[in-house]
Motif scaffolding. Structure first.
Motif, PDB file in Angstrom:
ATOM      1  N   GLU A   1      37.527  38.112  36.275  1.00 61.48           N
ATOM      2  CA  GLU A   1      36.519  38.656  36.519  1.00 61.48           C
ATOM      3  C   GLU A   1      36.941  39.124  38.458  1.00 61.48           C
ATOM      4  N   LEU A   2      38.174  38.475  38.239  1.00 65.78           N
ATOM      5  CA  LEU A   2      39.178  39.434  39.660  1.00 65.78           C
ATOM      6  C   LEU A   2      38.953  41.189  39.093  1.00 65.78           C
ATOM      7  N   ASP A   3      39.387  40.961  37.965  1.00 64.81           N
ATOM      8  CA  ASP A   3      40.022  43.142  37.930  1.00 64.81           C
ATOM      9  C   ASP A   3      38.457  43.017  37.420  1.00 64.81           C
ATOM     10  N   ALA A   4      37.196  42.706  37.008  1.00 63.65           N
ATOM     11  CA  ALA A   4      35.856  43.197  37.024  1.00 63.65           C
ATOM     12  C   ALA A   4      35.436  43.624  38.535  1.00 63.65           C
ATOM     13  N   ILE A   5      35.240  42.792  39.370  1.00 58.79           N
ATOM     14  CA  ILE A   5      35.041  42.655  40.580  1.00 58.79           C
ATOM     15  C   ILE A   5      35.997  43.668  41.795  1.00 58.79           C
ATOM     16  N   ALA A   6      36.817  43.973  40.972  1.00 55.03           N
ATOM     17  CA  ALA A   6      38.071  44.574  42.060  1.00 55.03           C
ATOM     18  C   ALA A   6      37.586  46.406  41.639  1.00 55.03           C
ATOM     19  N   GLU A   7      37.012  46.464  40.601  1.00 54.71           N
ATOM     20  CA  GLU A   7      36.367  48.095  40.202  1.00 54.71           C
ATOM     21  C   GLU A   7      35.063  48.754  40.829  1.00 54.71           C
ATOM     22  N   VAL A   8      34.590  47.731  40.696  1.00 51.44           N
ATOM     23  CA  VAL A   8      33.303  48.211  42.080  1.00 51.44           C
ATOM     24  C   VAL A   8      33.439  47.645  43.383  1.00 51.44           C
ATOM     25  N   TYR A   9      34.074  46.484  43.635  1.00 51.68           N
ATOM     26  CA  TYR A   9      34.160  46.484  45.435  1.00 51.68           C
ATOM     27  C   TYR A   9      33.707  47.086  46.095  1.00 51.68           C
ATOM     28  N   PRO A  10      35.139  48.124  46.268  1.00 55.09           N
ATOM     29  CA  PRO A  10      34.410  49.313  47.261  1.00 55.09           C
ATOM     30  C   PRO A  10      32.670  49.591  47.859  1.00 55.09           C
ATOM     31  N   ASP A  11      32.279  50.142  46.398  1.00 52.71           N
ATOM     32  CA  ASP A  11      30.690  50.250  46.479  1.00 52.71           C
ATOM     33  C   ASP A  11      29.799  48.949  47.116  1.00 52.71           C
ATOM     34  N   TRP A  12      29.924  47.700  46.758  1.00 45.64           N
ATOM     35  CA  TRP A  12      29.758  46.407  46.680  1.00 45.64           C
ATOM     36  C   TRP A  12      29.538  45.871  48.892  1.00 45.64           C
ATOM     37  N   ARG A  13      30.779  46.321  48.982  1.00 43.88           N
ATOM     38  CA  ARG A  13      31.058  46.365  50.490  1.00 43.88           C
ATOM     39  C   ARG A  13      30.414  47.337  51.088  1.00 43.88           C
ATOM     40  N   GLU A  14      30.632  48.549  50.396  1.00 43.10           N
ATOM     41  CA  GLU A  14      29.334  49.929  51.132  1.00 43.10           C
ATOM     42  C   GLU A  14      28.038  48.786  51.636  1.00 43.10           C
ATOM     43  N   GLU A  15      27.551  48.614  50.020  1.00 41.06           N
ATOM     44  CA  GLU A  15      26.348  48.662  50.081  1.00 41.06           C
ATOM     45  C   GLU A  15      25.133  46.869  50.714  1.00 41.06           C
ATOM     46  N   THR A  16      26.693  46.801  50.985  1.00 41.24           N
ATOM     47  CA  THR A  16      26.006  45.484  51.525  1.00 41.24           C
ATOM     48  C   THR A  16      26.420  45.103  51.950  1.00 41.24           C
ATOM     49  N   GLY A  17      27.661  45.232  52.671  1.00 44.90           N
ATOM     50  CA  GLY A  17      29.111  44.122  53.845  1.00 44.90           C
ATOM     51  C   GLY A  17      29.193  43.410  53.316  1.00 44.90           C
ATOM     52  N   VAL A  18      29.277  42.932  51.841  1.00 45.60           N
ATOM     53  CA  VAL A  18      30.137  41.558  51.473  1.00 45.60           C
ATOM     54  C   VAL A  18      30.953  41.338  51.815  1.00 45.60           C
ATOM     55  N   LYS A  19      32.304  39.929  52.008  1.00 43.45           N
ATOM     56  CA  LYS A  19      33.159  40.473  51.562  1.00 43.45           C
ATOM     57  C   LYS A  19      33.901  39.373  50.819  1.00 43.45           C
ATOM     58  N   LEU A  20      34.671  39.662  49.951  1.00 42.82           N
ATOM     59  CA  LEU A  20      35.023  38.430  48.865  1.00 42.82           C
ATOM     60  C   LEU A  20      36.759  38.352  49.471  1.00 42.82           C
ATOM     61  N   VAL A  21      36.570  36.687  49.347  1.00 35.73           N
ATOM     62  CA  VAL A  21      37.884  36.097  49.824  1.00 35.73           C
ATOM     63  C   VAL A  21      38.157  35.161  48.576  1.00 35.73           C
ATOM     64  N   ALA A  22      39.701  35.858  47.955  1.00 38.83           N
ATOM     65  CA  ALA A  22      39.479  34.632  46.957  1.00 38.83           C
ATOM     66  C   ALA A  22      41.267  34.217  47.392  1.00 38.83           C
ATOM     67  N   VAL A  23      40.787  32.724  47.063  1.00 39.86           N
ATOM     68  CA  VAL A  23      41.331  31.770  46.795  1.00 39.86           C
ATOM     69  C   VAL A  23      42.576  31.021  45.414  1.00 39.86           C
ATOM     70  N   SER A  24      43.660  30.933  45.677  1.00 35.41           N
ATOM     71  CA  SER A  24      44.708  30.738  44.775  1.00 35.41           C
ATOM     72  C   SER A  24      44.504  29.448  44.417  1.00 35.41           C
ATOM     73  N   VAL A  25      44.429  28.728  43.804  1.00 27.61           N
ATOM     74  CA  VAL A  25      44.733  27.206  43.513  1.00 27.61           C
ATOM     75  C   VAL A  25      45.899  26.776  43.111  1.00 27.61           C
ATOM     76  N   ASP A  26      46.430  27.930  43.028  1.00 29.41           N
ATOM     77  CA  ASP A  26      47.957  27.406  42.287  1.00 29.41           C
ATOM     78  C   ASP A  26      48.713  26.380  43.044  1.00 29.41           C
ATOM     79  N   ASP A  27      49.319  25.667  42.498  1.00 26.14           N
ATOM     80  CA  ASP A  27      50.414  24.287  43.094  1.00 26.14           C
ATOM     81  C   ASP A  27      51.684  25.050  42.558  1.00 26.14           C
ATOM     82  N   GLU A  28      52.598  24.203  43.893  1.00 23.33           N
ATOM     83  CA  GLU A  28      54.285  24.965  43.667  1.00 23.33           C
ATOM     84  C   GLU A  28      54.596  25.582  42.736  1.00 23.33           C
ATOM     85  N   LYS A  29      54.579  25.138  40.998  1.00 21.44           N
ATOM     86  CA  LYS A  29      54.746  25.821  39.704  1.00 21.44           C
ATOM     87  C   LYS A  29      54.414  26.758  39.684  1.00 21.44           C
ATOM     88  N   THR A  30      53.243  27.912  40.226  1.00 20.28           N
ATOM     89  CA  THR A  30      52.908  29.438  40.252  1.00 20.28           C
ATOM     90  C   THR A  30      53.132  29.514  41.197  1.00 20.28           C
TER      91      THR A  30
END
Lengths: 537, 161
Positions: free
Chosen positions: B63-92
């Motif tokens: 999902e993040l790979d797919a959005i990364a490809e189009v994100y600059p356009d999304w941002r320019e057109e709508t001003g939307v911001k993407l915040v990716a919050v990792s839920v990894d715990d100490e293992k990873t």
């Protein structure tokens, strides 16, 4: 108890929902119906229908927060979960107040000090872990520092343990370092557990204390944590062993570097007898009931069928039966992005991930007449686990993405599962994803595991079709064709929309370790129908 | 068995009433700085996408790979911001930073829910989990990723006024 509680919760949710006053809630449930299976000689338990339910309701306002969780195991938990989970109980309630520099919680709460080696309480439903503390927690902090003080009784099963813990953590971080390019932090933490001693040689209090520090400077980072546990009696085969008390410790060091297009990290850990439980008698229990700290296996968390057949779990414990103690090892990760429209990267770019982990027991000499052992601090003993894997992902066209994984794995089955030999596996996986128009997609994967030893070869396959991004159908099969010839399959469908999800699956579970986040739970072989429901409101 | 189903049917109906207060939690950025969730999601009147992911979660990464490809356009057109919050715990958790750089997700804001506080508060039991926040409210949520569903997400972002 059972019905009135449900009705009260329903009423509460409904009433508060109507007032729309900062209330949110969730429900998560799993039902399983077990069926006899002659292929695996699985004989269902007398209660064939089993279900587990979790209800949450939370209230939020600017300074106040409150919540409760009720759990139901009807008539008892699914196979592979702590069998003491039976019936219905209000397992969590809390009130939290946050204003200015204060953060005060009363009731059941979760928290973690540092990396969790000193203390971690958390909930993981897939593993059946919930070790919340029932008590009080106070946090006070300012710009770049925080002090946490907490105390309470740890949860064991549906109740709290007849032991108590008290702990504190102090954390400080500096954000203005090397012309604002760096951040440093340091922390100190301590946890005491008080438990009525079983004999007069057993200490009533066991303390785990840790010190940690690290920094990030530009793309580089370095961190270290050292943790010590005071001497405690061992527990094995149903008896507290107080002949000799053993202390424990752990050291964790990690270094990384990242810049656009690449990133790498190396982690080292040495751990010896560091796990702490709410009650001595719970030491090493397969359900992780009453665990108070977190010692994850530091290996890559794989995501394919056959790469997850044999999974390492951390081996910090002392075993006189096996004459082993502790573990030492590490792992290395590297990620690269080969840019778009380059010779190697192709039209859309190529992503490469490499991971290598290797874990050994400590080099020990057991002195059985004295009931103790000697070990060389930094020397590696028997090999427990090794995993070298490389994954390449590439988008081939607008509608097709693919990935390849190759993995070399050495798995000391005798040590990790208590039987068998050292397994030397070679695994290859290919995964393809196709977009079918704007609304549908198909994913399939083919896998193979080569094993020339007693285990024999495995083959695996997955197919998944998704319609309109909501409805999906899947089939996965692990076929042990070089061994018992059994197909371990799952067939199912799921529907999800706006945070709600329902899934129905029928399958044959091979049994073994199911691992999430470096913690593993043993699941017995079983066959049956499973229904999962996840709702938020 | 039958008894346990009744309240759930009730909840199913209730679940169609959506109202979502936003919790507060402390999360860390890739440099290790602590932030409050409320500060992280500030984006004026523009929407914010919060994507919960983990280094071990294949659909999350897709999902993040797919959005990364189009994100600059999304941002320019709508001003939307993407915040990716990792839920990894100490293992990873140590994999987050190398992976983010090694996958070229440098346009996103990446955070780490290192204590799991935010997941707990939002009742997230599995990832991927994605929410859209607009004018202080959760206006969209989904808990799976399928190829192309980012377009559906973008259609929704475009529909926000």
């Amino acid at each position: 108890m059972k019905r009135p509680l449900f009705l009260w919760i329903l009423f509460f949710v409904y009433w508060s929902g109507r007032s729309q006053n900062g209330i949110s809630g969730a429900y998560y449930g799993i039902w399983q119906y077990y069926v006899p299976d002659s292929a695996t000689a699985f004989d269902p338990p007398p209660e064939r229908w089993r279900s587990m339910h979790y209800f949450n309701v939370n209230y939020l306002s600017s300074d106040w927060e409150a919540g409760l969780q009720a759990e139901s195991y009807l008539p008892s938990a699914l196979l592979g979960y702590d069998p003491s989970l039976k019936g219905t109980a209000l397992t969590r309630w809390y009130v939290r107040y946050r204003k200015d520099n204060w953060d005060i919680t009363g009731g059941h709460f979760y928290d973690q000090f540092g990396s969790g080696l000193v203390f971690r309480s958390w909930e993981n439903r897939a593993l059946g872990i919930n070790n919340s503390l029932a008590g009080i927690r106070v946090k006070y902090g300012g710009e770049g520092w925080q002090l946490t003080v907490l105390g309470g009784n740890p949860r064991v099963g549906l109740e709290t343990a007849p032991s108590s813990v008290a702990g504190a953590d102090f954390y400080v971080e500096g954000q203005k370092f090397a012309n604002n390019r760096g951040v440093w932090y340091a922390g100190l933490s301590v946890l005491n557990k008080f438990e009525t001693p079983q004999t007069d040689k057993v200490p009533p209090t066991v303390t785990v204390a840790g010190i940690r520090a690290g920094f990030t400077l530009g793309g580089a980072d370095l961190s270290a944590e050292y943790v010590y546990k005071t001497p405690d009696a061992l527990y094995a085969n149903g008896v507290v062993d107080d002949l000799v008390l053993f202390d424990g410790d752990a050291l964790l060091v990690s270094a990384g570097y990242a810049r656009p297009g690449m990133g790498t990290n190396i982690t080292f850990r040495r751990a010896e007898n560091i796990r702490l439980y709410a009650l001595r008698e719970l030491a090493g229990n397969p359900y992780h009931t009453g665990i108070l700290n977190y010692v994850p296996a530091l290996t890559k968390q794989h995501d394919y069928l056959l790469t997850n057949l044999f999974v390492y779990s951390a081996q910090d414990q002392i075993s006189f039966a096996e004459k082993t103690a502790g573990e030492i090892g590490g792992q290395w990760d590297a990620y690269f992005f080969l840019p778009r429209k380059s010779k190697l990267g192709g039209k859309y770019g190529t992503r490469i991930a490499f991971n290598w982990s290797r874990w050994h027991g400590l080099k020990t000499e057991f002195l059985l007449p004295l009931h103790t052992y000697k070990r060389r601090m930094w020397a590696a003993g028997p090999l427990y686990y090794e995993d070298i894997n490389l994954e390449i992902k590439r988008k081939l066209s607008r509608n097709v993405k693919t990935s390849f994984l190759f993995m070399i794995q050495d798995y000391n089955r005798r040590k990790i599962e208590g039987h068998g030999e050292m397994l030397r596996n070679r695994i290859a996986v290919t995964d393809w994803q196709h977009r079918l128009g704007r609304k549908a997609s198909l994913r399939w994967a083919a896998e193979h595991l080569w094993n020339a030893g007693e285990e024999g070869n495995w083959a695996g396959a997955t197919v998944e079709y998704t319609h309109r991004h909501r409805l999906s159908f899947f089939l996965a099969d692990r076929w042990h064709y070089g061994g018992n010839g059994i197909h371990y399959y799952t067939l199912g469908t799921s529907w999800s929309h706006e945070g709600r999800r329902i899934q129905i699956a029928y399958g044959r579970e091979r049994g073994g370790l199911i691992c999430v986040g470096g913690v593993c739970r043993y699941v017995p072989p079983n066959t049956g129908l499973q229904l999962t429901l996840d709702l938020k409101f | 068995m039958k008894k346990s189903i009744l309240p759930i049917i009730g909840l199913l109906f209730l679940s169609f009433v959506t109202f979502s207060p936003l919790p507060e939690a402390e999360i860390k950025d890739l440099q290790g700085r602590t932030h409050r969730f409320s500060e992280v999601i500030a984006n004026g009147d523009r929407p914010v996408i919060v994507s919960f992911w983990a280094t071990w979660c294949v659909p999350c990464i897709k999902e993040l790979d797919a959005i990364a490809e189009v994100y600059p356009d999304w941002r320019e057109e709508t001003g939307v911001k993407l915040v990716a919050v990792s839920v990894d715990d100490e293992k990873t958790a140590r994999r987050i930073k190398p992976m983010v750089h090694g996958r070229g997700w440098t346009d996103f804001e990446i955070y780490h829910d290192y204590k799991g506080e935010l997941q707990q508060a939002l009742h997230i039991v599995s990832v991927p989990y994605l929410i859209v926040i607009h004018k202080g409210k959760i206006v969209f949520q989904k808990n799976t990723y399928t190829p192309g569903s980012e377009e559906e997400l973008y259609d929704f972002i475009l529909s926000l006024k």
